[in-house]
Design a protein around this motif. Structure first.
Motif, PDB file in Angstrom:
ATOM      1  N   VAL A  23      -1.559  -4.664   5.550  1.00 21.47           N
ATOM      2  CA  VAL A  23      -1.078  -5.959   6.029  1.00 21.47           C
ATOM      3  C   VAL A  23       0.341  -5.762   6.528  1.00 21.47           C
ATOM      4  O   VAL A  23       1.198  -5.255   5.807  1.00 21.47           O
ATOM      5  CB  VAL A  23      -1.101  -7.016   4.900  1.00 21.47           C
ATOM      6  CG1 VAL A  23      -0.501  -8.327   5.386  1.00 21.47           C
ATOM      7  CG2 VAL A  23      -2.518  -7.239   4.399  1.00 21.47           C
ATOM      8  N   ILE A  24       0.580  -6.129   7.766  1.00 18.60           N
ATOM      9  CA  ILE A  24       1.915  -6.023   8.350  1.00 18.60           C
ATOM     10  C   ILE A  24       2.537  -7.404   8.297  1.00 18.60           C
ATOM     11  O   ILE A  24       2.009  -8.354   8.866  1.00 18.60           O
ATOM     12  CB  ILE A  24       1.843  -5.503   9.798  1.00 18.60           C
ATOM     13  CG1 ILE A  24       1.185  -4.133   9.807  1.00 18.60           C
ATOM     14  CG2 ILE A  24       3.225  -5.470  10.422  1.00 18.60           C
ATOM     15  CD1 ILE A  24       0.820  -3.627  11.184  1.00 18.60           C
ATOM     16  N   ARG A  25       3.637  -7.518   7.578  1.00 17.02           N
ATOM     17  CA  ARG A  25       4.271  -8.821   7.386  1.00 17.02           C
ATOM     18  C   ARG A  25       5.581  -8.887   8.154  1.00 17.02           C
ATOM     19  O   ARG A  25       6.358  -7.945   8.144  1.00 17.02           O
ATOM     20  CB  ARG A  25       4.572  -9.054   5.910  1.00 17.02           C
ATOM     21  CG  ARG A  25       3.345  -9.046   5.040  1.00 17.02           C
ATOM     22  CD  ARG A  25       3.711  -9.368   3.598  1.00 17.02           C
ATOM     23  NE  ARG A  25       2.615  -9.128   2.699  1.00 17.02           N
ATOM     24  CZ  ARG A  25       1.597  -9.957   2.502  1.00 17.02           C
ATOM     25  NH1 ARG A  25       1.545 -11.086   3.154  1.00 17.02           N
ATOM     26  NH2 ARG A  25       0.636  -9.654   1.665  1.00 17.02           N
ATOM     27  N   GLY A  26       5.780 -10.023   8.774  1.00 17.29           N
ATOM     28  CA  GLY A  26       7.063 -10.299   9.384  1.00 17.29           C
ATOM     29  C   GLY A  26       8.006 -10.826   8.316  1.00 17.29           C
ATOM     30  O   GLY A  26       7.646 -10.980   7.153  1.00 17.29           O
ATOM     31  N   LYS A  27       9.224 -11.102   8.725  1.00 18.90           N
ATOM     32  CA  LYS A  27      10.189 -11.685   7.791  1.00 18.90           C
ATOM     33  C   LYS A  27       9.720 -13.095   7.474  1.00 18.90           C
ATOM     34  O   LYS A  27       9.520 -13.912   8.357  1.00 18.90           O
ATOM     35  CB  LYS A  27      11.578 -11.714   8.419  1.00 18.90           C
ATOM     36  CG  LYS A  27      12.628 -12.261   7.498  1.00 18.90           C
ATOM     37  CD  LYS A  27      13.982 -12.307   8.168  1.00 18.90           C
ATOM     38  CE  LYS A  27      14.958 -12.951   7.201  1.00 18.90           C
ATOM     39  NZ  LYS A  27      15.758 -13.963   7.824  1.00 18.90           N
TER      40      LYS A  27
END
Length: 161
Positions: free
Chosen positions: A75-79
């Motif tokens: 899972v790639i999470r942004g800020k």
């Protein structure tokens, strides 16, 4: 070799609840509904089925992103902001601490603040609802300035095959 084009579209649940028929009519084939825990995705699925979406074309990711990540998915999470449960724990803990401290320093009546928070948390657990989370959800840091509107979401959906 043919590749299937996959896209991701963020659709806020209130927008889907209000315009479910429009979304159901524009579903581009097979759709997977995803949210953090799976609860909102199930609600979205119920809304889509209620307005006539083909149940065979809509799938809910069981357990949501949390289960996907626990199973080893990337899972790639942004800020982002803190998760709502973390915000509730911080707010409730801070209010209890402030109430107990103020009851020792200023007036014993401040202990009622700690008692009220405890009662609210007990009710929250018993009813599976949380007034504090509902209030925190309306705070500016939890409201995305770039949350899409109906036109932007519908325009981002591909044409039906």
């Amino acid at each position: 070799m043919s590749h299937t084009r996959r896209i991701s579209v963020h659709v806020p649940l209130p927008l889907l609840a209000e315009h479910g028929e429009e979304f159901a009519s524009r579903l581009p084939g097979q759709v997977v509904l995803i949210c953090q825990s799976g609860n909102r995705a199930r609600q979205a699925n119920e809304r889509l089925e209620a307005v006539g979406a083909d149940p065979d074309s809509v799938t809910v990711l069981d357990g949501g992103i949390a289960a996907f990540e626990s199973a080893g998915g990337e899972v790639i999470r942004g800020k982002g902001v803190w998760a709502m449960d973390r915000q509730v724990r911080m707010a409730a803990g801070s209010l209890v601490l402030a109430g107990v401290t103020a009851s020792k320093v200023f007036s014993p009546k401040f202990a009622y603040l700690a008692g009220a928070i405890g009662a609210g948390l007990t009710y929250s657990a018993a009813s599976n609802s949380c007034a504090m989370a509902a209030g925190l959800a309306k705070m500016p840091w939890n409201r995305s300035a770039d949350e899409p509107g109906l036109g932007a979401v519908l325009d981002s959906l591909p044409a039906r095959p």
